[in-house]
Design a protein around this motif. Structure first.
Motif, PDB file in Angstrom:
ATOM      1  N   ARG A  76       0.811  -1.169   0.217  1.00  0.00           N
ATOM      2  CA  ARG A  76      -0.216  -0.128   0.025  1.00  0.00           C
ATOM      3  C   ARG A  76       1.003   1.539   0.160  1.00  0.00           C
ATOM      4  O   ARG A  76       0.416   2.267   0.080  1.00  0.00           O
ATOM      5  N   TRP A  77       2.535   0.706   0.670  1.00  0.00           N
ATOM      6  CA  TRP A  77       2.900   2.222   0.910  1.00  0.00           C
ATOM      7  C   TRP A  77       3.390   2.869  -0.859  1.00  0.00           C
ATOM      8  O   TRP A  77       4.583   3.441  -1.182  1.00  0.00           O
ATOM      9  N   LYS A  78       3.117   1.213  -1.703  1.00  0.00           N
ATOM     10  CA  LYS A  78       4.462   1.661  -2.953  1.00  0.00           C
ATOM     11  C   LYS A  78       5.966   1.318  -2.680  1.00  0.00           C
ATOM     12  O   LYS A  78       6.567   2.155  -3.013  1.00  0.00           O
ATOM     13  N   GLY A  79       6.005   0.447  -1.801  1.00  0.00           N
ATOM     14  CA  GLY A  79       7.466   0.130  -1.426  1.00  0.00           C
ATOM     15  C   GLY A  79       8.342  -0.297  -2.067  1.00  0.00           C
ATOM     16  O   GLY A  79       9.599  -1.158  -1.575  1.00  0.00           O
ATOM     17  N   GLU A  80       8.194  -0.515  -3.485  1.00  0.00           N
ATOM     18  CA  GLU A  80       9.320  -1.089  -4.351  1.00  0.00           C
ATOM     19  C   GLU A  80      10.828  -1.075  -3.974  1.00  0.00           C
ATOM     20  O   GLU A  80      11.339  -1.983  -4.461  1.00  0.00           O
ATOM     21  N   LYS A  81      11.439   0.440  -3.901  1.00  0.00           N
ATOM     22  CA  LYS A  81      12.379   0.491  -3.600  1.00  0.00           C
ATOM     23  C   LYS A  81      13.563  -0.572  -1.971  1.00  0.00           C
ATOM     24  O   LYS A  81      14.336  -0.733  -2.559  1.00  0.00           O
ATOM     25  N   LEU A  82      12.672  -0.877  -1.290  1.00  0.00           N
ATOM     26  CA  LEU A  82      13.324  -1.542  -0.264  1.00  0.00           C
ATOM     27  C   LEU A  82      12.522  -3.721  -0.527  1.00  0.00           C
ATOM     28  O   LEU A  82      13.046  -3.949  -0.266  1.00  0.00           O
ATOM     29  N   ILE A  83      12.129  -3.368  -2.145  1.00  0.00           N
ATOM     30  CA  ILE A  83      11.873  -5.181  -2.811  1.00  0.00           C
ATOM     31  C   ILE A  83      13.272  -5.543  -3.962  1.00  0.00           C
ATOM     32  O   ILE A  83      14.037  -6.497  -3.404  1.00  0.00           O
ATOM     33  N   VAL A  84      12.860  -4.174  -4.589  1.00  0.00           N
ATOM     34  CA  VAL A  84      13.860  -4.643  -6.415  1.00  0.00           C
ATOM     35  C   VAL A  84      15.177  -4.249  -5.820  1.00  0.00           C
ATOM     36  O   VAL A  84      15.717  -3.385  -5.783  1.00  0.00           O
ATOM     37  N   ASN A  85      15.471  -5.528  -6.995  1.00  0.00           N
ATOM     38  CA  ASN A  85      17.046  -5.617  -6.378  1.00  0.00           C
ATOM     39  C   ASN A  85      18.126  -5.758  -4.847  1.00  0.00           C
ATOM     40  O   ASN A  85      18.766  -5.568  -4.513  1.00  0.00           O
TER      41      ASN A  85
END
Length: 615
Positions: free
Chosen positions: A526-535
């Motif tokens: 919900r927070w659009k937390g992709e930066k903590l996941i991708v790579n």
């Protein structure tokens, strides 16, 4: 009567899932003999009790929610989450879709055949009907989080399960969320309060907390996904944040409180105990914070293996795993100040836990915490192993060492040096099963939701923080410092967009307070937390040869030395266990994986359905 009721509720297991077309053809879980089946209080209670069976709880085997967060950045596991790595296929959502709609059909079956008129209803029947409204909201929310726009199952769809009867289009996600909130409004007006069954049944306060969670989820989804492929048809984020506040203001009048050292019925001697006791006790009847919980009973033959597994070092029953350094780094110092995770002192495994937020040592195993109780009752102890011990004192020192299971095998092997402490009952000794209860809805969820929504609305002043963030930190034994006085933590998780000091601390508090309780993936989505996941792939504790963790092992033993030599570390000596499996980190597809795919089988069955973006 109540004892029978309680045991009927706790004898629960997950329901098998099938395709949508299969489950619409099957008979409901309790087949009526005629259309007057749901006409008495006992019949109604029996049917509603059956609906409880689908609510996720601890099963007899496995860790349940305690291992669920390998689907996030809180747990690193060899059997990593395929969604995080972009490995889902078009069929990967089939089980979740059918689970949600199967359970919705069972709830709507109740509404379809319920024959008691309002004039004939007593308070118990009204409350049971309220439980059905709650469960219909619960399963719609389950589907909303996974699929976004979905068909609303607001009635018993075409009981003959014809293809024509299944041609039902999806509703926009904000309309689904509003429907859920309306069901919960109805439920709230019908349900008994928590005190009636001491939290063992769905109740009025649980409905309020679920409503706050739903409104917070939808509001933040609509805000942070406003400009991507997952945007709501109409951005109503402010409306939903205001709903959180409205429900919260009413809940605050219900008399529910946090479990503190002064109110804890289990004899807490420290604030840390008061927090830990929300996860490792058998009976939460007299703990208002446990708004809705499940009871287990060894005497009645209803138990689970969670405590023995955790105490034995297992983090994930599917394979080797460990809690992440990122989770450990999230916790403040006990005096309310930031830590600097790059400080060399944190290479010392023991120093990492010193003078920190007490929830850290109640969540992650450290020296002094009971460990490996399945065979012997001893605390974890990390200190330097004396390789050439000759004196009795040196030999005794070596005998006290019990390090993380880095050189173990199977699902007992730890990948990061960080075992799970949350939920370990320190009275437990040797049994293979145990009967620790599971709190399903907790008052702290409401406090966190309220603070976050208020900050999103720019209304999170000192008054709001004092009745939310301050209460939670002080309950845990952390000195409360106003976020604006602290400023921004330069080492806090980078979401790729700016956070206010208030929001930073609210998100930190949410992760600390709700760790290993099944919230983290939903929050990242919900927070659009992709930066903590991708790579990203996470790290573990420091295992450089100069560190106490490495030195705690008897490296003169060839087998131990070889086992340590096989462990993967980064160039700085921090455990990096997934570098072989995820050389480039998780390959989450930010343009696709925020929502799950609708199975091609469902698309073929219901021509009105539209697939989620980029599947």
């Amino acid at each position: 009567m109540k004892k029978t009721l309680i045991i009927s509720l706790i004898a629960a297991s997950a329901m098998a899932t099938t395709s949508c077309s299969d489950f619409l053809d099957r008979l409901p879980m309790t087949e009526p003999n005629n259309e007057t089946y749901l006409s008495t209080e006992n019949q109604v209670r029996s049917y509603i009790n059956g609906l409880y069976m689908a609510i996720p709880t601890f099963n007899q085997y496995g860790l349940g929610v305690r291992a669920e967060e390998k689907n996030s950045d809180n747990i690193l596991a060899e059997q990593y989450d395929e969604r995080l790595n972009g490995e889902f296929t078009n069929f990967s959502g089939a089980s979740d879709w059918s689970t949600g709609y199967q359970n919705l059909r069972d709830v709507n079956y109740f509404f379809h055949y319920y024959t008691v008129s309002e004039d004939e209803e007593n308070d118990n029947l009204r409350s049971l009907r309220g439980e059905a409204h709650f469960l219909r909201a619960y399963w719609h929310f389950y589907l909303l989080k996974r699929f976004g726009n979905i068909p609303l199952m607001d009635a018993f769809w075409d009981e003959n399960a014809t293809i024509e009867g299944l041609q039902i289009p999806q509703k926009p996600r904000n309309e689904v969320a509003k429907f859920i909130l309306q069901d919960l409004t109805t439920a709230k007006g019908l349900l008994h309060g928590r005190s009636e069954y001491k939290g063992l049944r769905i109740n009025k306060e649980a409905a309020m907390i679920l409503a706050m969670n739903v409104a917070l989820y939808e509001g933040s989804w609509e805000k942070y996904h406003a400009n991507d492929a997952f945007a709501a048809q109409t951005n109503e984020s402010e409306y939903f944040f205001n709903q959180v506040i409205t429900w919260g203001d009413e809940l605050f009048q219900a008399g529910i409180t946090l479990n503190t050292k002064d109110t804890d019925p289990f004899g807490a001697t420290t604030p840390a105990d008061a927090f830990a006791h929300m996860f490792n006790q058998k009976d939460y009847s007299n703990v208002p914070e446990a708004v809705f919980w499940k009871k287990y009973s060894m005497a009645e033959g209803v138990y689970n293996s969670v405590v023995p597994s955790l105490a034995g070092g297992i983090v994930d029953t599917d394979g080797a795993a460990g809690l992440s350094k990122s989770l450990v780094d999230n916790y403040l110092n006990a005096d309310g100040t930031f830590i600097n995770p790059t400080d060399a002192k944190y290479k010392d495994f023991n120093v990492m836990f010193e003078n920190r937020d007490p929830r850290l040592t109640e969540t992650v195993m450290s020296t002094g915490h009971k460990f490996r109780s399945a065979t012997i009752t001893r605390p974890m102890c990390v200190k330097e192993f004396i390789q050439d011990a000759t004196t009795d004192e040196e030999k005794q020192s070596n005998a006290e060492i019990l390090s993380p299971y880095l050189n173990g095998d199977g699902n007992g092997r730890n990948l990061t040096g960080f075992h799970t402490a949350l939920g370990v009952d320190t009275t437990y000794t040797r049994d293979s099963f145990w009967d620790t209860g599971l709190v399903i809805f907790r008052y702290s969820e409401a406090l966190l939701a309220y603070a976050e929504a208020a900050e999103e609305l720019k209304k999170c002043d000192d008054t709001v923080l004092e009745k939310t963030l301050k209460l939670l930190r002080e309950r845990a034994g952390v000195t409360y410092v106003k976020p604006n006085d602290m400023g921004k933590d330069p080492h806090f998780s980078d979401f790729g967009y700016e956070l206010t000091p208030n929001m930073q601390e609210i998100r930190r508090e949410r992760r600390s307070e709700l760790a290993l309780q099944g919230f983290r993936l939903d929050d990242l989505m919900r927070w659009k937390g992709e930066k903590l996941i991708v790579n990203q792939r996470g790290r573990g504790a420091y295992l450089g040869h100069d560190g106490v963790l490495y030195k705690s092992f008897n490296t003169s033993d060839t087998e131990t030395a070889n086992a340590l030599g096989r462990l993967l570390t980064d160039v700085n000596g921090w455990l990096d266990p997934l570098q072989g499996r995820l050389p480039n980190g998780y390959q989450f597809h930010a343009d696709r994986d925020y929502l799950m795919p609708i199975s091609p089988d469902e698309l073929a069955l219901n021509k009105q359905l539209k697939q989620n973006p980029n599947w």
